[in-house]
Design a protein around this motif. Structure first.
Motif, PDB file in Angstrom:
ATOM      1  N   PRO A   1     -25.678  39.778  93.148  1.00 30.56           N
ATOM      2  CA  PRO A   1     -27.045  38.938  93.357  1.00 30.56           C
ATOM      3  C   PRO A   1     -27.784  38.561  92.452  1.00 30.56           C
ATOM      4  O   PRO A   1     -27.584  39.139  91.130  1.00 30.56           O
ATOM      5  CB  PRO A   1     -27.526  40.246  94.053  1.00 30.56           C
ATOM      6  CG  PRO A   1     -27.030  41.630  93.643  1.00 30.56           C
ATOM      7  CD  PRO A   1     -25.629  41.102  93.361  1.00 30.56           C
ATOM      8  N   ASP A   2     -28.509  37.552  92.391  1.00 30.62           N
ATOM      9  CA  ASP A   2     -29.623  37.127  91.354  1.00 30.62           C
ATOM     10  C   ASP A   2     -30.696  37.667  91.695  1.00 30.62           C
ATOM     11  O   ASP A   2     -30.989  38.557  92.814  1.00 30.62           O
ATOM     12  CB  ASP A   2     -29.561  35.479  91.482  1.00 30.62           C
ATOM     13  CG  ASP A   2     -30.163  35.106  92.624  1.00 30.62           C
ATOM     14  OD1 ASP A   2     -30.741  35.776  93.630  1.00 30.62           O
ATOM     15  OD2 ASP A   2     -30.217  33.926  92.801  1.00 30.62           O
ATOM     16  N   LYS A   3     -31.797  37.143  91.099  1.00 33.50           N
ATOM     17  CA  LYS A   3     -33.084  37.925  91.142  1.00 33.50           C
ATOM     18  C   LYS A   3     -33.855  37.632  92.737  1.00 33.50           C
ATOM     19  O   LYS A   3     -34.847  38.395  92.921  1.00 33.50           O
ATOM     20  CB  LYS A   3     -34.017  37.296  90.123  1.00 33.50           C
ATOM     21  CG  LYS A   3     -34.365  35.609  90.527  1.00 33.50           C
ATOM     22  CD  LYS A   3     -35.246  35.118  89.126  1.00 33.50           C
ATOM     23  CE  LYS A   3     -35.224  33.583  89.228  1.00 33.50           C
ATOM     24  NZ  LYS A   3     -35.955  33.033  88.113  1.00 33.50           N
ATOM     25  N   ASP A   4     -33.419  36.827  93.412  1.00 29.22           N
ATOM     26  CA  ASP A   4     -33.816  36.531  94.783  1.00 29.22           C
ATOM     27  C   ASP A   4     -32.852  37.024  95.852  1.00 29.22           C
ATOM     28  O   ASP A   4     -32.904  37.038  96.832  1.00 29.22           O
ATOM     29  CB  ASP A   4     -33.920  35.159  94.918  1.00 29.22           C
ATOM     30  CG  ASP A   4     -34.960  34.396  94.019  1.00 29.22           C
ATOM     31  OD1 ASP A   4     -35.957  34.695  93.946  1.00 29.22           O
ATOM     32  OD2 ASP A   4     -34.703  33.429  93.544  1.00 29.22           O
ATOM     33  N   GLY A   5     -31.838  37.802  95.199  1.00 30.35           N
ATOM     34  CA  GLY A   5     -30.841  38.600  96.114  1.00 30.35           C
ATOM     35  C   GLY A   5     -29.735  37.772  96.703  1.00 30.35           C
ATOM     36  O   GLY A   5     -29.037  38.173  97.443  1.00 30.35           O
ATOM     37  N   VAL A   6     -29.760  36.693  96.005  1.00 33.06           N
ATOM     38  CA  VAL A   6     -28.444  35.650  96.317  1.00 33.06           C
ATOM     39  C   VAL A   6     -27.186  36.019  95.927  1.00 33.06           C
ATOM     40  O   VAL A   6     -27.233  36.189  94.538  1.00 33.06           O
ATOM     41  CB  VAL A   6     -29.082  33.953  96.213  1.00 33.06           C
ATOM     42  CG1 VAL A   6     -27.843  33.012  96.534  1.00 33.06           C
ATOM     43  CG2 VAL A   6     -30.261  33.583  96.762  1.00 33.06           C
ATOM     44  N   LYS A   7     -26.365  36.284  96.628  1.00 33.60           N
ATOM     45  CA  LYS A   7     -24.995  36.942  96.100  1.00 33.60           C
ATOM     46  C   LYS A   7     -24.156  35.585  95.938  1.00 33.60           C
ATOM     47  O   LYS A   7     -23.659  34.922  96.660  1.00 33.60           O
ATOM     48  CB  LYS A   7     -24.435  37.979  97.013  1.00 33.60           C
ATOM     49  CG  LYS A   7     -25.311  38.970  97.049  1.00 33.60           C
ATOM     50  CD  LYS A   7     -24.538  39.889  98.488  1.00 33.60           C
ATOM     51  CE  LYS A   7     -25.340  41.165  98.526  1.00 33.60           C
ATOM     52  NZ  LYS A   7     -24.537  41.951  99.736  1.00 33.60           N
ATOM     53  N   GLU A   8     -23.471  35.410  94.450  1.00 38.31           N
ATOM     54  CA  GLU A   8     -22.809  34.318  93.947  1.00 38.31           C
ATOM     55  C   GLU A   8     -21.814  35.051  93.178  1.00 38.31           C
ATOM     56  O   GLU A   8     -21.964  36.052  92.451  1.00 38.31           O
ATOM     57  CB  GLU A   8     -23.564  33.242  93.578  1.00 38.31           C
ATOM     58  CG  GLU A   8     -24.709  32.660  94.500  1.00 38.31           C
ATOM     59  CD  GLU A   8     -25.576  31.719  93.531  1.00 38.31           C
ATOM     60  OE1 GLU A   8     -25.676  30.465  94.138  1.00 38.31           O
ATOM     61  OE2 GLU A   8     -26.121  31.922  92.648  1.00 38.31           O
ATOM     62  N   ASN A   9     -20.750  34.047  92.970  1.00 38.38           N
ATOM     63  CA  ASN A   9     -19.572  34.494  91.963  1.00 38.38           C
ATOM     64  C   ASN A   9     -20.032  34.047  90.642  1.00 38.38           C
ATOM     65  O   ASN A   9     -20.685  32.993  90.340  1.00 38.38           O
ATOM     66  CB  ASN A   9     -18.406  33.566  92.379  1.00 38.38           C
ATOM     67  CG  ASN A   9     -17.240  33.980  91.567  1.00 38.38           C
ATOM     68  OD1 ASN A   9     -16.951  35.016  91.055  1.00 38.38           O
ATOM     69  ND2 ASN A   9     -16.135  32.773  91.295  1.00 38.38           N
ATOM     70  N   VAL A  10     -19.454  34.879  89.564  1.00 36.97           N
ATOM     71  CA  VAL A  10     -20.343  34.937  88.259  1.00 36.97           C
ATOM     72  C   VAL A  10     -18.878  34.615  87.439  1.00 36.97           C
ATOM     73  O   VAL A  10     -19.069  34.871  85.990  1.00 36.97           O
ATOM     74  CB  VAL A  10     -21.065  35.637  87.589  1.00 36.97           C
ATOM     75  CG1 VAL A  10     -22.280  35.677  88.511  1.00 36.97           C
ATOM     76  CG2 VAL A  10     -20.365  37.246  87.892  1.00 36.97           C
TER      77      VAL A  10
END
Length: 351
Positions: A44-53
């Motif tokens: 997750p990012d700072k807003d809780g959005v989960k994405e591939n890194v």
């Protein structure tokens, strides 16, 4: 801890399994038997959005055609070996040449290009995926039958721990790493040039025209290689430093670490709020800023481009078997090669 076993594809009639691990903290990790490749790390990012890194593909064919070693385990030796040759106890060995006259990343059919055996186990505290491979004596020119094991451990602290273990029946050379390209923006929304990197290193190794360490160490102070305090990856890209220009406008250099297992490497993306901390028992990290990424293919719908990912390859310095005065990654017969690197995904703490 949930582990999903599936079929990723097929190579030469052999089924290639995939494993997806989902923890309780929003992290999802996927790897496959082909090259022990890490295909996805979703956090997750700072807003809780989960994405591939990480950079990766959804098919075997894409990895075969375009991979640039995306996510793979590299061996028997990572980096380049000059003239694809070395001498051990007075005996000369000639390796497979796959980059001009040199050997790169273990050769043509190095660990990245093989289908490994695998198994997994999980409990409430974590999951372990174990890959094994028996490299025969003489494979790609290396002496000794080498039994290798690579273990990926994932836990609820959003930690990925990679453990490497090997044993050979003859004296040989082993220097294994993982070649994941990280991009913390999430789903490759932008390049890594605005990512901030910190490395606890006060010296790096000079490269020759073939990108092979000369054996000369250079102090980072007053250079664009000084990451002792966090700097944008792109801060030195446009400099006229000859070492930056040599590798195509970027970094592809071994940094000698001054500490181990003490948060010695940190990569941050202020826009997404994601942070990656790396701790290792290895003496060096090769920082590669994706200078040679080609532009003739797409990565899950995103056009590939220069600097789309950054590799943090923990290892012994490359080619040291041919460089007196440095640790040379020699493994004696029947002794154990063992090394470990931990990757922790977190959020940047607001001040």
């Amino acid at each position: 801890m949930e582990v999903i076993e599936d079929v990723f594809g097929e190579i030469d009639g052999k089924m290639v399994k995939s494993y997806t691990v989902k923890n309780g903290a929003g992290m999802e990790f996927t790897c496959i038997e082909y090259g022990c490749i890490i295909t996805k790390i979703i956090v997750p990012d700072k807003d809780g959005v989960k994405e591939n890194v990480v950079l990766g593909f959804d098919t075997i064919e894409e990895y075969k055609d375009h991979s640039q070693y995306f996510g793979a385990v590299i061996g028997r030796t990572s980096g380049r070996i000059k003239n694809a040759a070395f001498t051990l106890d007075g005996k000369a060995y000639t390796l497979a040449k796959n980059e001009g006259g040199n050997s790169l990343h273990g050769g043509i059919d190095g660990f990245h290009n093989l289908v490994w055996d695998s198994s997994y186990e999980s409990n409430s505290s974590g999951a372990r995926i174990t890959f094994t491979y028996k490299s025969p004596d003489g494979e790609e020119g290396f002496p000794g039958e080498l039994d290798m094991q690579v273990i990926y451990t994932i836990n609820d602290a959003n930690e990925l721990i990679i453990s490497y273990r090997g044993m050979s029946d003859k004296k040989t050379v082993v220097n294994v790493t993982n070649h994941s390209y990280f991009n913390l923006s999430g789903n490759l929304k932008r390049t890594v040039l605005s990512h901030e990197l910190r490395v606890k290193s006060d010296r790096f190794l000079e490269l020759d025209s073939s990108f092979i360490p000369t054996g000369k160490t250079i102090p980072v102070e007053n250079t664009v290689f000084d990451f002792r305090k966090s700097q944008e990856v792109g801060h030195g890209i446009d400099s006229n430093d000859p070492q930056i220009e040599l590798v195509g406008g970027g970094y592809d250099h071994p940094f000698l670490l001054t500490t181990n297992n003490q948060n010695e490497i940190c990569l941050r993306d202020p826009e997404s709020g994601r942070m990656l901390q790396v701790e290792t028992d290895e003496p060096c990290v090769v920082v590669y800023s994706g200078n040679s990424l080609e532009t003739d293919f797409q990565i899950r719908g995103v056009q590939s481009q220069k600097h789309l990912g950054i590799c943090l390859e923990t290892q012994a310095p490359p080619n040291m078997i041919n460089t007196p005065g440095f640790p040379s990654a020699i493994l004696k017969a029947n002794e154990v090669y063992s090394t470990r690197t931990k990757y922790t995904f977190a959020l940047i703490e607001e001040k």
